[in-house]
Design an enzyme around this catalytic site. Structure first.
Site, short mmCIF file in Angstrom:
data_model
loop_
_atom_site.label_atom_id
_atom_site.label_comp_id
_atom_site.label_asym_id
_atom_site.label_seq_id
_atom_site.Cartn_x
_atom_site.Cartn_y
_atom_site.Cartn_z
N HIS A 33 55.13 41.79 21.67
CA HIS A 33 56.28 41.95 20.77
C HIS A 33 57.29 40.83 21.02
O HIS A 33 58.06 40.85 21.99
CB HIS A 33 56.96 43.31 20.97
CG HIS A 33 58.05 43.58 19.96
ND1 HIS A 33 57.80 44.19 18.74
CD2 HIS A 33 59.36 43.28 19.97
CE1 HIS A 33 58.93 44.28 18.05
NE2 HIS A 33 59.90 43.73 18.78
N HIS A 183 59.26 50.22 20.35
CA HIS A 183 60.30 50.63 21.30
C HIS A 183 60.30 52.16 21.53
O HIS A 183 61.36 52.80 21.55
CB HIS A 183 61.68 50.17 20.80
CG HIS A 183 61.76 48.71 20.47
ND1 HIS A 183 61.07 47.73 21.15
CD2 HIS A 183 62.45 48.03 19.51
CE1 HIS A 183 61.34 46.54 20.62
NE2 HIS A 183 62.16 46.69 19.62
N ASP A 252 60.10 41.17 23.58
CA ASP A 252 61.09 41.30 22.51
C ASP A 252 61.96 40.04 22.38
O ASP A 252 63.00 40.06 21.70
CB ASP A 252 61.97 42.54 22.71
CG ASP A 252 62.74 42.96 21.47
OD1 ASP A 252 62.45 42.41 20.38
OD2 ASP A 252 63.62 43.82 21.58
C1 0GY Z 1 63.40 44.09 17.51
C2 0GY Z 1 64.66 44.73 17.15
C3 0GY Z 1 65.59 44.38 16.23
C4 0GY Z 1 65.45 43.48 15.14
C5 0GY Z 1 64.36 43.18 14.47
O1 0GY Z 1 63.19 42.25 12.74
C6 0GY Z 1 64.29 42.41 13.23
O2 0GY Z 1 65.32 41.97 12.74
O3 0GY Z 1 63.19 43.60 14.89
C7 0GY Z 1 66.89 45.09 16.32
O4 0GY Z 1 67.88 44.57 15.84
O5 0GY Z 1 66.92 46.19 16.91
O6 0GY Z 1 62.43 44.79 17.70
O7 0GY Z 1 63.30 42.91 17.63
#
Ligand code: 0GY
Length: 299
Positions: A33, A183, A252
C-alpha cells in the site's frame, strides 16, 4: 503549458530521511500500500481533487523501497489524481515487473482501457467511501464496475469509515469478487481490540472468505502516535493471527492527509515483528499473500 500546483498550506510532506529499520524484511517483501503523487507538472492533479499534496513521484518511491529493503510495491491510485491513472501506470512501467497497481476507474472508463491497464500490471480498483476524499455515488455505480473488472480477475479495494460498516454491510458482502479492506476498516484504537466495534470487522472477515485486510494505517489511526504506535499493535496482531492467509502490509507512503505528524517509514517497518511475531506469519504477510494476489504466484 504545464499546470503549476501549490500544496495545501497544512500539508505535511513525507519524511525525506527515514531511519534504517532494525527489522530486516524477508527476501521478496512487498509494500502492498503506497502511492505516487505527480509530479504535478508532468501528471496534473485532478480538478475534482479534495487536496493538493506535495509531489511524491516514482523515483522517490523506488528509492524508499530499496532503502527499506522491499523488493516490490503495489501502487494504489490516490484520489488527488481522480480516474487519470497515468502517474501510477508510469510508475508500473518503470518498475520492470516489480510493481502492480490498483486503479481508480469510472463508469465511463472503456473496456479497452481496462484491458490495457491489465497489461501494464493493474490488478484491482479502489472504491473510496470517505466523504473527505470523494463525493459519494450510489451502490449501483460500483456494482456496474465490479461486473466489468470481474472478467479480468481483478479485485476491489475498499476504504471506508468504521461507522459506515453496518449500513454498507449488505452491499460490501454482496460483492462477488475478492475484496481488500484498507487500514483494517479504520477502527477506533481507543477501544479494545476485542470489543464490539472491532469484533464486527473481524466477523466480516470470518464470515466472508473473499475478504482480505490491509493491516496498515498505524500512523493515521493511532492516538498513541510515534514511535511505537502501541494502540495499533493489538488490532493488527489480532487480524494477522486470525486470518494469516488474507492479510497484507504496506507503508502508506507518502502518507496523504497526515495533519499532526509525518511518520518515519523505517519505524513503521519496525512494527511488523510486533504484529506478526513469527517468521512464518511475516512471510505470509509480506511475501506469499501479496505474491498470490498481485502476481498470481502460489507459495
Ligand atoms: C490512504 C489514505 C488517504 C488518502 C488516500 O487516495 C487517497 O487520497 O488514500 C487518507 O487521506 O486517509 O490510504 O492513503
Amino acid at each position: 503549458m504545464t499546470a503549476a500546483f501549490t500544496m495545501d498550506p497544512d500539508w505535511l510532506c513525507f519524511d525525506p530521511e527515514p531511519s534504517k529499520p532494525s527489522f530486516v524484511l524477508p527476501p521478496g517483501a512487498v509494500d502492498s500500500h503506497c502511492h505516487v503523487f505527480g509530479p504535478g507538472e508532468q501528471f496534473p492533479y485532478a480538478p475534482e481533487r479534495k487536496y493538493t499534496p506535495c509531489d511524491a513521484g516514482k523515483d522517490k518511491l523506488f528509492a524508499l523501497r530499496d532503502f527499506l529493503g522491499f523488493d516490490k510495491t503495489v501502487v494504489v491510485q490516490a484520489t488527488c489524481h481522480g480516474t487519470d491513472n497515468s502517474a501510477m501506470i508510469d510508475a508500473l512501467r518503470s518498475a520492470g515487473g516489480r510493481a502492480r497497481g490498483v486503479a481508480s476507474v469510472g463508469a465511463e472508463t472503456p473496456d479497452e482501457a481496462l484491458a490495457s491497464m491489465h497489461a501494464e500490471g493493474v490488478r484491482g480498483v479502489r472504491f473510496n467511501f470517505l466523504r473527505r476524499l470523494v463525493d459519494p455515488r450510489p451502490d449501483e455505480y460500483y456494482i456496474g464496475i465490479v461486473a466489468r473488472i470481474a472478467e479480468l480477475g481483478w479485485h476491489v479495494v475498499i476504504y471506508f469509515e468504521a461507522a459506515d460498516l453496518e449500513t454498507r454491510w449488505s452491499f460490501f458482502t454482496s460483492l462477488p469478487i475478492t475484496v481488500v479492506v484498507d487500514h483494517m476498516g479504520t477502527p477506533d484504537l481507543s477501544k479494545p481490540a476485542t470489543g464490539p466495534g472491532f469484533d464486527r470487522f473481524v466477523r466480516l472477515m470470518a464470515e466472508h472468505p473473499n475478504f482480505w485486510c490491509k493491516v496498515t494505517g498505524a500512523e493515521r489511526l493511532s492516538a498513541a502516535g510515534p514511535p511505537g504506535y502501541d494502540d495499533y499493535v493489538p488490532f493488527a496482531r489480532r487480524v494477522v493471527e486470525e486470518f494469516p492467509d488474507r492479510v497484507l502490509w504496506g507503508t502508506d507512503w507518502p502518507h496523504p492527509n497526515m495533519k499532526t505528524h509525518m511518520p518515519d517509514d523505517g519505524k513503521l517497518v519496525d512494527l511488523v515483528p510486533r504484529i506478526a511475531p513469527t517468521e512464518a506469519a511475516r512471510r505470509r504477510l509480506l511475501v506469499d499473500n501479496p505474491m498470490r494476489l498481485y502476481w498470481g504466484v502460489q507459495p
